[in-house]
Design a protein around this motif. Structure first.
Motif, short mmCIF file in Angstrom:
data_model
loop_
_atom_site.label_atom_id
_atom_site.label_comp_id
_atom_site.label_asym_id
_atom_site.label_seq_id
_atom_site.Cartn_x
_atom_site.Cartn_y
_atom_site.Cartn_z
N ARG A 163 14.07 5.87 -9.19
CA ARG A 163 15.17 5.84 -8.22
C ARG A 163 14.66 5.44 -6.84
O ARG A 163 15.30 4.63 -6.14
CB ARG A 163 15.83 7.22 -8.18
CG ARG A 163 16.92 7.37 -7.11
CD ARG A 163 18.17 6.58 -7.48
NE ARG A 163 19.18 6.70 -6.43
CZ ARG A 163 19.27 5.88 -5.39
NH1 ARG A 163 18.39 4.90 -5.23
NH2 ARG A 163 20.22 6.04 -4.48
N VAL A 164 13.53 5.99 -6.43
CA VAL A 164 12.96 5.64 -5.14
C VAL A 164 12.55 4.17 -5.12
O VAL A 164 12.76 3.46 -4.13
CB VAL A 164 11.75 6.54 -4.82
CG1 VAL A 164 11.13 6.15 -3.48
CG2 VAL A 164 12.17 8.01 -4.78
N ALA A 165 11.98 3.70 -6.23
CA ALA A 165 11.55 2.30 -6.32
C ALA A 165 12.70 1.33 -6.11
O ALA A 165 12.52 0.26 -5.53
CB ALA A 165 10.86 2.05 -7.66
N GLU A 166 13.90 1.70 -6.57
CA GLU A 166 15.06 0.83 -6.39
C GLU A 166 15.30 0.53 -4.92
O GLU A 166 15.55 -0.62 -4.53
CB GLU A 166 16.31 1.49 -6.98
CG GLU A 166 16.34 1.59 -8.50
CD GLU A 166 17.54 2.39 -8.98
OE1 GLU A 166 18.43 2.69 -8.13
OE2 GLU A 166 17.61 2.71 -10.17
N GLY A 202 9.97 15.88 -3.16
CA GLY A 202 9.04 15.46 -4.21
C GLY A 202 9.47 14.22 -4.97
O GLY A 202 8.87 13.88 -6.00
N ALA A 203 10.47 13.51 -4.49
CA ALA A 203 11.08 12.42 -5.26
C ALA A 203 10.13 11.29 -5.61
O ALA A 203 10.30 10.64 -6.64
CB ALA A 203 12.29 11.87 -4.51
N THR A 204 9.13 11.01 -4.77
CA THR A 204 8.24 9.87 -5.04
C THR A 204 7.18 10.19 -6.09
O THR A 204 6.50 9.29 -6.57
CB THR A 204 7.52 9.43 -3.76
OG1 THR A 204 6.59 10.43 -3.35
CG2 THR A 204 8.50 9.14 -2.64
N GLN A 205 7.03 11.47 -6.43
CA GLN A 205 5.95 11.87 -7.33
C GLN A 205 6.22 11.43 -8.77
O GLN A 205 7.33 11.01 -9.12
CB GLN A 205 5.78 13.39 -7.29
CG GLN A 205 5.36 13.93 -5.94
CD GLN A 205 5.15 15.42 -5.99
OE1 GLN A 205 4.03 15.90 -5.86
NE2 GLN A 205 6.22 16.17 -6.18
N ASN A 206 5.21 11.58 -9.60
CA ASN A 206 5.34 11.26 -11.01
C ASN A 206 6.34 12.21 -11.66
O ASN A 206 6.58 13.33 -11.19
CB ASN A 206 3.98 11.38 -11.70
CG ASN A 206 2.97 10.41 -11.10
OD1 ASN A 206 3.32 9.33 -10.62
ND2 ASN A 206 1.70 10.80 -11.11
N VAL A 263 0.86 -1.19 0.00
CA VAL A 263 0.00 0.00 0.00
C VAL A 263 0.89 1.24 0.00
O VAL A 263 1.81 1.35 0.82
CB VAL A 263 -0.94 0.02 1.21
CG1 VAL A 263 -1.83 1.26 1.19
CG2 VAL A 263 -1.80 -1.25 1.25
N ILE A 264 0.62 2.17 -0.90
CA ILE A 264 1.38 3.42 -1.00
C ILE A 264 0.47 4.56 -0.55
O ILE A 264 -0.56 4.83 -1.19
CB ILE A 264 1.90 3.66 -2.43
CG1 ILE A 264 2.78 2.49 -2.88
CG2 ILE A 264 2.67 4.98 -2.52
CD1 ILE A 264 3.23 2.56 -4.33
N VAL A 265 0.83 5.21 0.55
CA VAL A 265 -0.01 6.24 1.17
C VAL A 265 0.55 7.62 0.80
O VAL A 265 1.65 7.98 1.22
CB VAL A 265 -0.04 6.07 2.70
CG1 VAL A 265 -1.07 7.03 3.31
CG2 VAL A 265 -0.36 4.62 3.08
N HIS A 266 -0.21 8.38 0.05
CA HIS A 266 0.27 9.67 -0.46
C HIS A 266 0.29 10.75 0.62
O HIS A 266 -0.24 10.60 1.72
CB HIS A 266 -0.60 10.13 -1.64
CG HIS A 266 -2.02 10.46 -1.28
ND1 HIS A 266 -2.38 11.63 -0.66
CD2 HIS A 266 -3.17 9.77 -1.46
CE1 HIS A 266 -3.69 11.66 -0.48
NE2 HIS A 266 -4.19 10.54 -0.95
N GLY A 267 0.91 11.88 0.26
CA GLY A 267 1.05 12.99 1.18
C GLY A 267 0.09 14.12 0.90
O GLY A 267 -0.96 13.94 0.28
N SER A 324 -0.91 10.36 -7.57
CA SER A 324 0.34 11.12 -7.52
C SER A 324 1.57 10.23 -7.46
O SER A 324 2.67 10.68 -7.79
CB SER A 324 0.34 12.06 -6.30
OG SER A 324 -0.75 12.95 -6.36
N GLN A 325 1.40 8.97 -7.06
CA GLN A 325 2.51 8.01 -7.03
C GLN A 325 2.27 6.85 -8.00
O GLN A 325 2.81 5.76 -7.81
CB GLN A 325 2.72 7.47 -5.61
CG GLN A 325 3.66 8.30 -4.75
CD GLN A 325 3.00 9.53 -4.18
OE1 GLN A 325 1.86 9.47 -3.74
NE2 GLN A 325 3.70 10.64 -4.16
#
Length: 286
Positions: free
Chosen positions: A275-278, A262-266, A29-33, A40-41
């Protein structure tokens, strides 16, 4: 483009929480900000979809989910995440900014719900009285339809503006924010505009105020946790990760060179989701 399906769950207070689903594998689960929805993710989910079934809920008050409600607070957000975890069978969660606060408190109060958690720059360590003090002004500006002013109030409360922007007089900040809002008005896309999302910033201000306090409160978190951040993020966000690593017995910290809040954003929002996914993949599969 990431292929998604949609679903809903019902939270403890009866609120409907909508989510997108993509990928295959163990549930994540990815919980946005703040000022975001689940979409957004979506590119972060796409980068992880080969290894995980990703669930992207719209937090209450946003997107396809129900209203924040009169009894809104951190406990309701924890209930919502818990409902998504239970309904989907997911045991992993990634929280982004205020979404990381929700994920952290889920690990604290519902430890059986999570096997591993990733916290990306939770805005912790601010003075609760200062943050709460901004709510009255924010509410007044929203009621008066002064959306640029309200957004500046919220950004100042969470200390999330870029350094150059923060150095400007408030009237210039409001003017620039107004220009940004106008540039979004009428634009086609799957993302709600900042003008549409502006009232929801109150919820995130409230969460930050509610979660502010001694980092020692997190010493009892036993969920294995990755603390993620970027070298270009605000000092207090980096400090919060250091303090959490000291407090939490099963946490480790990774700081990514050249990335910011903002690195996790599209990618269109200047994110670096691949990069964050790695780092997320390395941690969850390790």
């Amino acid at each position: 483009m990431t292929t998604t399906t949609t679903g809903t769950v019902t939270s403890a207070d009866g609120t409907t929480i909508s989510y997108r689903e993509a990928g295959q594998g163990p549930g994540l689960v990815i919980v946005h900000g703040a000022m975001q929805t689940g979409h957004s993710q979506i590119e972060l989910a796409g980068a992880l979809a080969g290894d995980f079934t990703c669930y992207l809920p719209d937090r209450r008050g946003r997107g396809g989910s129900g209203p924040a409600g009169a009894d809104y607070g951190l406990a309701r957000e924890v209930d919502d995440l818990d409902a998504v975890l239970r309904a989907t069978g997911a045991r992993y969660a990634v929280g982004v900014s205020s979404g990381a606060v929700i994920t952290l408190h889920t690990a604290l109060t519902r430890p059986a719900a999570l096997r591993k958690a990733v916290l990306f720059e939770p805005p912790l360590g601010l003075d609760a009285a200062d943050v709460r003090g901004s709510l009255e002004r924010f509410d007044r500006e929203i009621a008066e339809g002064r959306i640029p002013a309200a957004l500046v109030t919220g950004m100042r409360a969470a200390r999330l503006g870029p350094p150059l922007f923060n150095a400007l007089p408030r009237r210039v900040q409001e003017w620039l924010t107004g220009l940004m809002l106008k540039s979004q008005d009428g634009a086609a896309g799957q993302e709600p505009t900042f003008r549409e999302l502006a009232p929801t910033q109150r919820q995130d201000i409230q969460l930050v105020a509610e979660a502010s306090g001694d980092f020692a409160a997190y010493r009892s978190v036993e969920v294995e946790t990755l603390l993620l951040g970027g070298t270009r993020s605000r000092d207090y966000l980096r400090t919060a990760l250091v303090e959490l690593e000291r407090a939490m017995p099963r946490a480790r910290r990774v700081v990514m060179e050249g990335l910011d809040h903002g690195a996790t954003q599209n990618a269109a929002q200047r994110g670096r989701p691949e990069r964050v996914a790695e780092e997320i993949r390395r941690f969850l599969k390790g």
